[in-house]
Design a protein around this motif. Structure first.
Motif, short mmCIF file in Angstrom:
data_model
loop_
_atom_site.label_atom_id
_atom_site.label_comp_id
_atom_site.label_asym_id
_atom_site.label_seq_id
_atom_site.Cartn_x
_atom_site.Cartn_y
_atom_site.Cartn_z
N SER A 1 37.53 44.44 50.66
CA SER A 1 38.48 44.33 49.38
C SER A 1 39.49 43.28 49.05
O SER A 1 38.15 42.64 49.85
CB SER A 1 40.45 44.71 50.29
OG SER A 1 40.92 45.86 50.77
N GLY A 2 39.54 42.72 47.74
CA GLY A 2 39.31 41.25 46.95
C GLY A 2 38.11 41.50 46.73
O GLY A 2 37.69 40.25 46.00
N CYS A 3 36.81 42.01 46.03
CA CYS A 3 35.79 42.30 45.27
C CYS A 3 36.14 42.70 43.93
O CYS A 3 34.83 41.93 42.82
CB CYS A 3 34.46 42.06 46.06
SG CYS A 3 34.33 44.20 45.38
N LYS B 1 36.65 45.95 42.83
CA LYS B 1 36.51 46.73 42.35
C LYS B 1 38.04 47.84 41.29
O LYS B 1 37.04 47.53 40.37
CB LYS B 1 36.73 48.54 43.81
CG LYS B 1 35.78 47.42 44.31
CD LYS B 1 35.84 48.79 46.10
CE LYS B 1 37.25 48.50 46.67
NZ LYS B 1 37.16 46.94 47.15
N THR B 2 38.76 47.12 41.10
CA THR B 2 39.79 47.96 40.43
C THR B 2 39.61 47.37 39.34
O THR B 2 39.56 47.78 38.38
CB THR B 2 41.61 47.77 40.91
OG1 THR B 2 41.41 48.21 41.74
CG2 THR B 2 42.28 47.81 39.85
N THR B 3 39.38 45.85 38.73
CA THR B 3 39.19 44.90 38.31
C THR B 3 38.48 46.12 36.84
O THR B 3 38.03 46.01 36.00
CB THR B 3 38.81 43.77 37.88
OG1 THR B 3 39.49 43.03 38.88
CG2 THR B 3 38.66 42.88 36.82
N LEU B 4 36.46 46.25 37.62
CA LEU B 4 36.10 46.71 37.48
C LEU B 4 36.38 48.40 36.89
O LEU B 4 35.82 48.27 35.73
CB LEU B 4 34.65 47.36 38.16
CG LEU B 4 33.68 48.12 38.53
CD1 LEU B 4 32.46 47.18 37.03
CD2 LEU B 4 32.45 48.08 39.34
N PRO C 1 29.74 40.55 46.88
CA PRO C 1 30.56 39.05 47.25
C PRO C 1 31.49 39.16 45.67
O PRO C 1 30.00 39.24 44.76
CB PRO C 1 30.19 38.35 47.98
CG PRO C 1 28.81 38.31 48.18
CD PRO C 1 28.46 40.13 47.94
N ARG C 2 31.74 38.51 45.29
CA ARG C 2 32.69 37.85 44.24
C ARG C 2 31.96 36.37 43.70
O ARG C 2 31.70 35.59 44.94
CB ARG C 2 34.52 37.66 44.63
CG ARG C 2 34.82 38.20 43.35
CD ARG C 2 36.71 37.85 43.28
NE ARG C 2 37.08 36.80 43.52
CZ ARG C 2 37.54 36.24 43.96
NH1 ARG C 2 38.34 37.72 44.62
NH2 ARG C 2 38.10 34.90 44.82
N PRO C 3 31.55 36.69 42.89
CA PRO C 3 31.76 37.55 41.43
C PRO C 3 30.59 38.54 41.69
O PRO C 3 29.41 38.39 42.06
CB PRO C 3 31.52 36.97 40.50
CG PRO C 3 30.59 35.68 40.61
CD PRO C 3 31.12 35.31 42.16
#
Ligand SMILES: Nc1ncnc2c1ncn2[C@@H]1O[C@H](COP(=O)(O)OP(=O)(O)O)[C@@H](O)[C@H]1O
Ligand SMILES: [Mg+2]
Lengths: 260, 263
Positions: B43-45, B47-50, B214-216
């Motif tokens: 969560s928060g990595c 995925k939705t942005t991608l 992990p992010r980014p």
């Protein structure tokens, strides 16, 4: 117990009226205020009946109610149109915001005398005054409503290929409509106030002028009768807005009822 | 096989010059026609942005997304998304059927009546016969989710992106919905990219699992799942191939977490 609540709920309008009239007659009976300034309900009804039979009140009421209604329709249309334009153009939005910041706090009574000089006593006067005070609630609610449409809904529209104008007509306006109606409802009340005040100051016709005349002649029963008529007109205007709202945003009302 | 969607060295950062927040960096992936691909990450990595970048709903900061051999510069025809916030993505002033029809507005070669029939067929396929003229807010959350999925399928897209569509339901419903989704993909020959944070789900559903770092974030590993179809909740999950793939993905995620903790 429960059925008493249901019964009270069903007959709430006559119950409230009975309560108001009861208290009114009670206060009248105590004679705190001289009868001259606080007439009894039968006296008010008699005076009102008199005005009704000689036809004067009907003419005045039609004039006033039509002014308020037409003013409301024009102001609401203009307000929503300006809200849409503001939404399209940030520059325009800021411009209108400056204008509204200056004009909105001015009560109608303050600029009616000036407007009478400039515009005379005819339609122009009422158009100017009513629109100028009534346009803001619809405009401001419209802007806020369009801004708060969920980005998910907008993205849904974009994903299925809506153009900018289609997004406005098919997603953002329908989504904003419930809040737009909140503004229109508020505007309905303001519109009536603006008409009455203008008529009092312009001094030619309408219920406002009639109240003014009767006050000066110390015809208190007539004044109270007209006051109740204004209250009724306000309710009638609200009811008209409610009917329109119900027909246009039935989905929203259903949704809200379900949430409770 | 032909790639219908590719991302090359794609990056996305939020914020301005001072408070730049890189979410995605140097990410590459490609989806072939007919595939079911899972994209798994914590969560928060990002995925939705991608997914938003892939769908042309937000513009990447670097790199490029190509869909059907064209650069993506806005939401392309032939690509649909089932949003994570599915209940809000259904239009509350439209009935369930009209919501589905709204999803079919870019479908060509079908007249109104044919679209209606198709929409009803798809609603039936997700078990919502009899709820066509209900509004989304009149049906349960699980049903809303199925309406949203049905709308995605009804668009007859080359590619359907699903953003954690099953995240908010209980275990049993979730298993049923997984099988329903697989059935639908099979029946309507729908190429799917499923985003999830659930490793088991990612492996169970997919022909191929892409693991996000992990992010980014970027794709750090591809795991091909050589399991036969149709899948079965009991048999598949006990299959050594399933267990092996699951092990590989979990191991990778654990390693990443340790590296992050010690860094
Ligand atoms: N519009 C935005 N502006 C700034 N930060 C954002 C925005 N959208 C998402 N983020 C941040 O980007 C990160 C990734 O979010 P998201 O893509 O939703 O992750 P996921 O779907 O994997 O949970 C989160 O830390 C989130 O707070
Ligand atoms: Mg997400």
């Amino acid at each position: 117990m429960n059925s008493a609540v249901v019964l009270a709920e069903r007959f709430r309008v006559p119950l409230c009226l009975a309560l108001v009239f009861g208290v009114w007659q009670g206060v009248h009976g105590l004679a705190i205020v001289p009868d001259k300034f606080f007439p009894s309900i039968p006296a008010i009804l008699a005076a009102f009946w008199q005005m009704l039979t000689d036809g004067s009140v009907l003419v005045a009421w039609t004039t006033t109610f039509l002014r308020a209604l037409i003013g409301l329709v024009v102001a609401a249309t203009l307000g929503v149109a300006l809200a849409i334009l503001s939404d399209l153009s940030p520059v325009l939005s800021r411009g209108i915001r400056y204008v509204s910041d200056v004009l909105q706090p001015i009560p109608p009574a303050a600029f009616v005398p000036m407007a009478v000089f400039m515009l005379g006593l005819g339609v122009k006067l009422y158009a100017f005054v009513i629109v100028l005070v009534t346009v803001w609630p619809t405009y401001l609610n419209g802007v806020a409503a369009l801004q708060s449409v969920s980005p998910v809904q907008v993205n849904t529209g974009r994903m299925f290929g809506l153009s900018r104008s289609q997004l406005l007509w098919q997603i953002r306006l329908p989504a904003a409509l419930p809040q737009i109606f909140t503004g229109i409802r508020y505007a309905a009340t303001i519109s009536l106030i603006a008409v009455i005040v203008s008529e009092m100051l312009a001094g030619r016709d309408g219920i406002g002028f009639m109240i003014y005349k009767k006050v000066n002649a110390l015809r208190t029963p007539e004044v109270f009768g007209l006051m109740f008529l204004v209250a009724f007109s306000g309710s009638a205007l609200n009811a008209l807005v409610a009917v329109l709202r119900r027909s246009m945003t039935a989905w929203h009302m259903g949704m809200m009822e379900r949430r409770e | 096989m032909t790639a219908i969607l590719t991302a090359e060295a794609m990056g996305k950062a939020y914020g301005g010059r001072e408070n730049r927040l890189p979410i995605i960096e140097g990410l590459s992936l490609s989806i072939q026609r007919g595939e079911f691909v899972s994209l798994v990450g914590p969560s928060g990595c990002g995925k939705t942005t991608l997914l938003m970048c892939l769908a042309g709903l937000i513009a990447p900061s670097e790199g490029q997304v190509r869909f059907m051999d064209r650069a993506v510069e806005g939401p392309p025809i032939g690509l649909s998304v089932v949003f994570q916030d599915y209940s809000r993505s259904l239009l509350p002033w439209k009935t369930n059927l009209d919501n589905i029809l709204f999803g079919m507005r870019r479908v060509v070669g079908m007249d109104k009546a044919a679209k209606r029939n198709k929409a009803k067929e798809i609603l039936a396929a997700v078990g919502l016969t009899g709820f066509e003229s209900h509004y989304p807010w009149q049906v349960s959350g699980g049903m809303q989710q199925r309406v949203a999925i049905a709308r995605g399928i009804a668009a007859q897209s080359e590619l359907l992106l699903l953003d954690e569509p099953l995240a908010a339901v209980d275990a049993q419903t979730r298993a049923d919905m997984q099988d329903l989704l697989l059935d639908l993909a099979q029946k309507f020959q729908q190429t799917c990219l499923l985003v999830t944070h659930d490793v088991e789900e990612a492996v169970y559903m997919a022909d191929r699992v892409l693991v996000l770092g992990p992010r980014p974030t970027r794709v750090v590993r591809e795991v091909v799942v050589g399991l036969p179809k149709p899948r079965d909740q009991l048999v598949t999950r006990e299959d050594p191939v399933f267990l092996h793939a699951r092990h590989e993905v979990l191991q990778l995620i654990r390693d990443m977490r340790h590296r992050k903790a010690s860094a």
